[in-house]
Write a protein that holds these residues in place. Structure first.
Motif, mmCIF file in Angstrom:
data_model
loop_
_atom_site.group_PDB
_atom_site.id
_atom_site.type_symbol
_atom_site.label_atom_id
_atom_site.label_comp_id
_atom_site.label_asym_id
_atom_site.label_seq_id
_atom_site.Cartn_x
_atom_site.Cartn_y
_atom_site.Cartn_z
ATOM 1 N N CYS A 66 5.402 59.468 -51.018
ATOM 2 C CA CYS A 66 5.631 60.874 -51.387
ATOM 3 C C CYS A 66 7.138 61.049 -51.520
ATOM 4 O O CYS A 66 7.925 60.253 -51.008
ATOM 5 C CB CYS A 66 5.074 61.782 -50.284
ATOM 6 S SG CYS A 66 5.541 63.507 -50.483
ATOM 7 N N HIS A 115 3.492 68.095 -48.994
ATOM 8 C CA HIS A 115 4.199 68.265 -50.274
ATOM 9 C C HIS A 115 3.282 68.224 -51.485
ATOM 10 O O HIS A 115 3.709 67.870 -52.575
ATOM 11 C CB HIS A 115 5.314 67.212 -50.382
ATOM 12 C CG HIS A 115 6.301 67.317 -49.276
ATOM 13 N ND1 HIS A 115 6.498 66.325 -48.348
ATOM 14 C CD2 HIS A 115 7.105 68.344 -48.908
ATOM 15 C CE1 HIS A 115 7.396 66.721 -47.465
ATOM 16 N NE2 HIS A 115 7.773 67.941 -47.769
ATOM 17 N N CYS A 167 8.998 62.758 -49.942
ATOM 18 C CA CYS A 167 9.634 62.894 -48.624
ATOM 19 C C CYS A 167 9.788 61.538 -47.947
ATOM 20 O O CYS A 167 10.532 61.415 -46.981
ATOM 21 C CB CYS A 167 8.820 63.832 -47.736
ATOM 22 S SG CYS A 167 7.220 63.159 -47.265
HETATM 23 ZN ZN LIG Z 1 5.777 64.416 -48.427
#
Ligand SMILES: [Zn+2]
Ligand SMILES: [Zn+2]
Length: 222
Positions: free
Chosen positions: A181, A197, A183
Motif C-alpha cells: 500500500c 487507505h 503507506c
Molecule cells: Zn496503507
C-alpha cells in the motif's frame, strides 16, 4: 537551445549576482520669495537625480526617498516620484510620476522568480497533502529529494516500493513479489491498498523520481 532559453531569467548571473546600493546625497537649494519654493525645487532636483540614475548603464532598478533634512538627517523621508519611473506608487498630485523604475529584463526576472517561488510552494503544499493522505510521518517536512528515516510510505521510499513490486514484471500479481500500500503495509495485489487507505490514490507531481511514477499501477493497466 541557447543559454537564454535554458536558464530562467531569475537564475541568470545578471539577476542572482545583482547588487543593491543606497547612496545618501545631501544638497541645499536656494530659497525663493515664497516659503515653499525651496522645498519644491529640492524635490525636483531629487527627481532629476533619480531620473539620471536610471540612464546609467547597468542600472536595472531605482527608487528614492528624501525629505527636508537637518544635519543630513531627513526628518520625514518620503518617496521621490520621478518621470523615468514605471512602477511602484503614483504621485498623489501627479499620477504620471511614479516611485520606482524597473528595467524590462529585471522585471522579467522578478516575475520569473515569483512564479518559481509560487510553483515551489504549490508543490510543497500538494506534497504535504498526498503524504498526509497515506499517514506519512514526514508530511510536515515535505523533504522530497531526501530519504528520511522512520517512514515506509511510497513518497519517502519510492525506490524500495518499486523494487519490492518489481514493476517491470508482466502484468498481474506475482506471488514472489511484495506489493505495498502507499503507506508501506504489504498487500496482495499490485496497486492494492490496506484497509486504512482504501481508495487513496497515488499522486504524482512534477519532479518526482521515476520510481514513484512506476508505482502507478493503474496507469500500467490502462
Ligand atoms: Zn496503507
Ligand atoms: Zn512517508
Amino acid at each position: 537551445m541557447s543559454d537564454a532559453m535554458a536558464t530562467p531569467p531569475h537564475e541568470s548571473p545578471e539577476f542572482t549576482n545583482a547588487s543593491e546600493f543606497t547612496v545618501t546625497i545631501t544638497f541645499t537649494v536656494a530659497g525663493g520669495a515664497r516659503r515653499q519654493t525651496a522645498e519644491r525645487r529640492a524635490r525636483k532636483t531629487a527627481a532629476r537625480l533619480a531620473d539620471a540614475a536610471t540612464r546609467i548603464s547597468g542600472v536595472v532598478e531605482v527608487s528614492a526617498r528624501g525629505g527636508v533634512s537637518y544635519d543630513r538627517k531627513p526628518s520625514w523621508p518620503s518617496p521621490i516620484y520621478f518621470s523615468a519611473a514605471n512602477s511602484g506608487f503614483a504621485a498623489p498630485t501627479a499620477p504620471q510620476r511614479m516611485s520606482r523604475y524597473v528595467a524590462p529584463e529585471h522585471e522579467q526576472a522578478l516575475q520569473s522568480l515569483a512564479a518559481a517561488n509560487a510553483a515551489f510552494r504549490e508543490r510543497q503544499r500538494d506534497d504535504e497533502q498526498r503524504r498526509r493522505a497515506v499517514g506519512c510521518s514526514n508530511a510536515q517536512r515535505a523533504p522530497y529529494g531526501l530519504q528520511p528515516n522512520g517512514c515506509a510510505c511510497a513518497y519517502c521510499r519510492p525506490g524500495e516500493h518499486a523494487l519490492d513490486a518489481m514493476v517491470h514484471d508482466d502484468a498481474g500479481p506475482n506471488r514472489w513479489r511484495t506489493y505495498r500500500c502507499l503507506c508501506g503495509v504489504a498487500v496482495s495485489t499490485p496497486g492494492g491498498r490496506c484497509v486504512a487507505h482504501r481508495g487513496v490514490e497515488l499522486i504524482l507531481l512534477a519532479g518526482d523520481p521515476a520510481d514513484l511514477a512506476q508505482l502507478d499501477f493503474a496507469a500500467l493497466e490502462r
